[in-house]
Design a protein around this motif. Sequence first.
Motif, mmCIF file in Angstrom:
data_model
loop_
_atom_site.group_PDB
_atom_site.id
_atom_site.type_symbol
_atom_site.label_atom_id
_atom_site.label_comp_id
_atom_site.label_asym_id
_atom_site.label_seq_id
_atom_site.Cartn_x
_atom_site.Cartn_y
_atom_site.Cartn_z
ATOM 1 N N PRO A 11 0.838 -1.200 0.000
ATOM 2 C CA PRO A 11 0.000 0.000 0.000
ATOM 3 C C PRO A 11 0.873 1.250 0.000
ATOM 4 O O PRO A 11 2.006 1.235 0.489
ATOM 5 C CB PRO A 11 -0.810 -0.118 1.295
ATOM 6 N N GLU A 12 0.339 2.285 -0.564
ATOM 7 C CA GLU A 12 1.079 3.539 -0.628
ATOM 8 C C GLU A 12 1.261 4.105 0.770
ATOM 9 O O GLU A 12 0.354 4.058 1.602
ATOM 10 C CB GLU A 12 0.316 4.536 -1.503
ATOM 11 N N THR A 13 2.440 4.616 1.045
ATOM 12 C CA THR A 13 2.745 5.204 2.351
ATOM 13 C C THR A 13 2.026 6.540 2.475
ATOM 14 O O THR A 13 2.178 7.400 1.605
ATOM 15 C CB THR A 13 4.260 5.422 2.504
ATOM 16 N N PRO A 14 1.243 6.721 3.556
ATOM 17 C CA PRO A 14 0.548 8.001 3.705
ATOM 18 C C PRO A 14 1.542 9.135 3.933
ATOM 19 O O PRO A 14 2.564 8.951 4.594
ATOM 20 C CB PRO A 14 -0.348 7.797 4.929
ATOM 21 N N GLN A 15 1.257 10.255 3.381
ATOM 22 C CA GLN A 15 2.114 11.426 3.534
ATOM 23 C C GLN A 15 1.596 12.257 4.701
ATOM 24 O O GLN A 15 0.420 12.600 4.750
ATOM 25 C CB GLN A 15 2.115 12.263 2.250
ATOM 26 N N CYS A 16 2.455 12.549 5.651
ATOM 27 C CA CYS A 16 2.084 13.333 6.826
ATOM 28 C C CYS A 16 3.019 14.520 6.939
ATOM 29 O O CYS A 16 4.217 14.406 6.659
ATOM 30 C CB CYS A 16 2.187 12.504 8.103
ATOM 31 N N GLN A 20 1.535 17.247 11.746
ATOM 32 C CA GLN A 20 0.629 16.125 12.001
ATOM 33 C C GLN A 20 1.310 15.065 12.864
ATOM 34 O O GLN A 20 0.690 14.489 13.758
ATOM 35 C CB GLN A 20 0.160 15.506 10.684
#
Length: 107
Positions: A11-16, A20
């Motif tokens: 899965p794509e790594t969420p961008q934070c 945040q």
Amino acid sequence: MNSQFYIPSLPETPQCSLNQLIQLASNLPDTTISIPSVDKVLEAIEQGKADQVSKLDWVYCIHAKAQWDQQNVDRCRKTSAAIWKVAISNLWLQHQLLWRLALYYGD
């Protein structure tokens, strides 16, 4: 020989944003890890409660014992013998001690 291996999709790594992450970290509960001193582990051995000493506690005790021995020269041999006696009935501890002994003398 030619082998084709399946490459799993991740899965794509969420961008934070940094803010945040700081916000997330500030909401985490305070936790402390209590690692007993060598004295506490030795006390458990003396009280016949060595079976209550966790593996993490043993690892720390074995690691810190050399420095403890320098500060407690009069007790170092007796306490080392007590730890080895516990290892007779604790296979995991026995393996840890023998592994470290092999590393020490194998150099």
